[in-house]
Design a protein around this motif. Structure first.
Motif, short mmCIF file in Angstrom:
data_model
loop_
_atom_site.label_atom_id
_atom_site.label_comp_id
_atom_site.label_asym_id
_atom_site.label_seq_id
_atom_site.Cartn_x
_atom_site.Cartn_y
_atom_site.Cartn_z
N GLY A 82 0.81 -1.22 0.00
CA GLY A 82 0.00 0.00 0.00
C GLY A 82 0.84 1.27 0.00
O GLY A 82 0.44 2.28 0.57
N ILE A 83 2.01 1.21 -0.64
CA ILE A 83 2.90 2.37 -0.71
C ILE A 83 2.58 3.16 -1.97
O ILE A 83 2.51 2.60 -3.06
CB ILE A 83 4.38 1.91 -0.71
CG1 ILE A 83 4.71 1.23 0.63
CG2 ILE A 83 5.32 3.09 -0.97
CD1 ILE A 83 6.03 0.45 0.62
N LYS A 84 2.37 4.47 -1.81
CA LYS A 84 2.08 5.33 -2.96
C LYS A 84 3.37 6.00 -3.42
O LYS A 84 4.33 6.12 -2.65
CB LYS A 84 1.07 6.41 -2.56
CG LYS A 84 -0.26 5.85 -2.05
CD LYS A 84 -1.22 5.59 -3.18
CE LYS A 84 -2.49 4.91 -2.73
NZ LYS A 84 -2.34 3.48 -2.40
N ARG A 85 3.35 6.47 -4.66
CA ARG A 85 4.52 7.11 -5.23
C ARG A 85 5.01 8.28 -4.36
O ARG A 85 6.20 8.47 -4.15
CB ARG A 85 4.19 7.61 -6.63
CG ARG A 85 5.38 8.10 -7.43
CD ARG A 85 4.95 8.57 -8.79
NE ARG A 85 4.95 7.47 -9.75
CZ ARG A 85 5.91 7.30 -10.67
NH1 ARG A 85 6.92 8.12 -10.73
NH2 ARG A 85 5.85 6.29 -11.51
N GLU A 86 4.04 9.04 -3.84
CA GLU A 86 4.42 10.21 -3.02
C GLU A 86 4.99 9.80 -1.66
O GLU A 86 5.56 10.63 -0.96
CB GLU A 86 3.23 11.18 -2.86
CG GLU A 86 1.99 10.58 -2.21
CD GLU A 86 1.00 10.01 -3.22
OE1 GLU A 86 1.42 9.66 -4.35
OE2 GLU A 86 -0.19 9.92 -2.89
N ASP A 87 4.82 8.53 -1.28
CA ASP A 87 5.40 8.05 -0.02
C ASP A 87 6.89 7.78 -0.16
O ASP A 87 7.59 7.61 0.84
CB ASP A 87 4.73 6.73 0.41
CG ASP A 87 3.23 6.89 0.65
OD1 ASP A 87 2.82 8.01 1.00
OD2 ASP A 87 2.50 5.89 0.48
N LEU A 88 7.38 7.66 -1.41
CA LEU A 88 8.77 7.26 -1.63
C LEU A 88 9.74 8.40 -1.31
O LEU A 88 9.41 9.57 -1.51
CB LEU A 88 8.96 6.81 -3.08
CG LEU A 88 8.18 5.56 -3.49
CD1 LEU A 88 8.26 5.36 -5.00
CD2 LEU A 88 8.69 4.32 -2.76
N ALA A 89 10.92 8.04 -0.86
CA ALA A 89 11.95 9.02 -0.55
C ALA A 89 12.35 9.78 -1.82
O ALA A 89 12.15 9.29 -2.94
CB ALA A 89 13.17 8.31 0.04
#
Lengths: 80, 144
Positions: free
Chosen positions: B113-120
């Protein structure tokens, strides 16, 4: 450009994730004739880079890629 | 768009593991290779991927592998004493000196459930196996 292209087949892989879209694209390209165009609709964020890489590796030609509302639409011409 | 990249000196790593004992060598190898003129591709998947979210970076250091648990605190203390950078800082430095790309696996993102905007911020793109294979072609590949 895209509106003039005649689409021989549409592959809807929305909701599928890697490697699904690439595998289905590899199968679907065999279902159109050389010179015809396959349209792929995908929601996987990897679909664009992956299908671009697949096309380079397999020698197929990408005519157009558009992204709208989370859906990537890729037009691929079968050249071999 | 990931451009064609065969024929160069190249190191590509599939970063599957999420423990600090594996992430550190990824950072060390990536920075060393980048400094030596290698193109570096880091493909984070599964347990590795959870560490390249903004939250994952805030939670560093990641846990150490159970096999080395007893050594963990002493190692961390020594690294701090040496002022040795954390693995993600090594990757950031590697990006400054060379051609280093960091990729996140799209399927794993969906699993967790990781979104693109969650990425470093140092993550370049969300890709899949076809892109990894294309970029890794003809170079050294490590599964970590």
């Amino acid at each position: 450009m895209s509106s003039q292209v005649k689409i021989a087949k549409t592959l809807d892989v929305r909701g599928m994730y890697c490697p699904g879209p690439v595998m289905e694209t590899a199968k679907a390209i065999k279902q159109v004739q050389v010179g015809e165009v396959l349209e792929v609709l995908a929601t996987d964020p990897a679909a664009k880079p992956d299908i671009e890489a697949w096309a380079r590796r397999t020698g197929q030609q990408i005519l157009e890629i558009t992204q709208e509302g989370g859906v990537t639409r890729i037009l691929i011409k079968r050249v071999k | 768009m990931a451009e064609k990249s065969e024929g160069k000196k190249k190191l590509s790593m599939i970063v599957f593991s999420g423990t600090i004992d594996k992430l550190m060598p990824v950072g060390i190898l990536a920075s060393g290779a980048a400094a030596a003129g290698y193109e570096v591709n880091l493909f984070f998947t599964f347990w590795g991927l959870r560490n390249i979210t903004k939250q994952g970076i805030r939670n560093q250091p990641a846990p150490i592998d159970k096999n080395y648990e007893s050594m963990g605190p002493a190692m961390m203390a020594k690294m701090q004493e040496m002022k040795y950078p954390m693995w993600y800082q090594l990757i950031q430095q590697a990006k400054e000196v060379g051609e280093v790309k960091v990729y996140a696996c799209s399927t794993t993102m969906e699993f967790f459930g990781i979104k693109r905007e969650d990425l470093a911020e140092f993550v370049d793109d969300v890709v899949g196996v076809a892109t990894f294979l294309d970029r890794a072609e003809g170079g050294i590949v490590l599964f970590v």
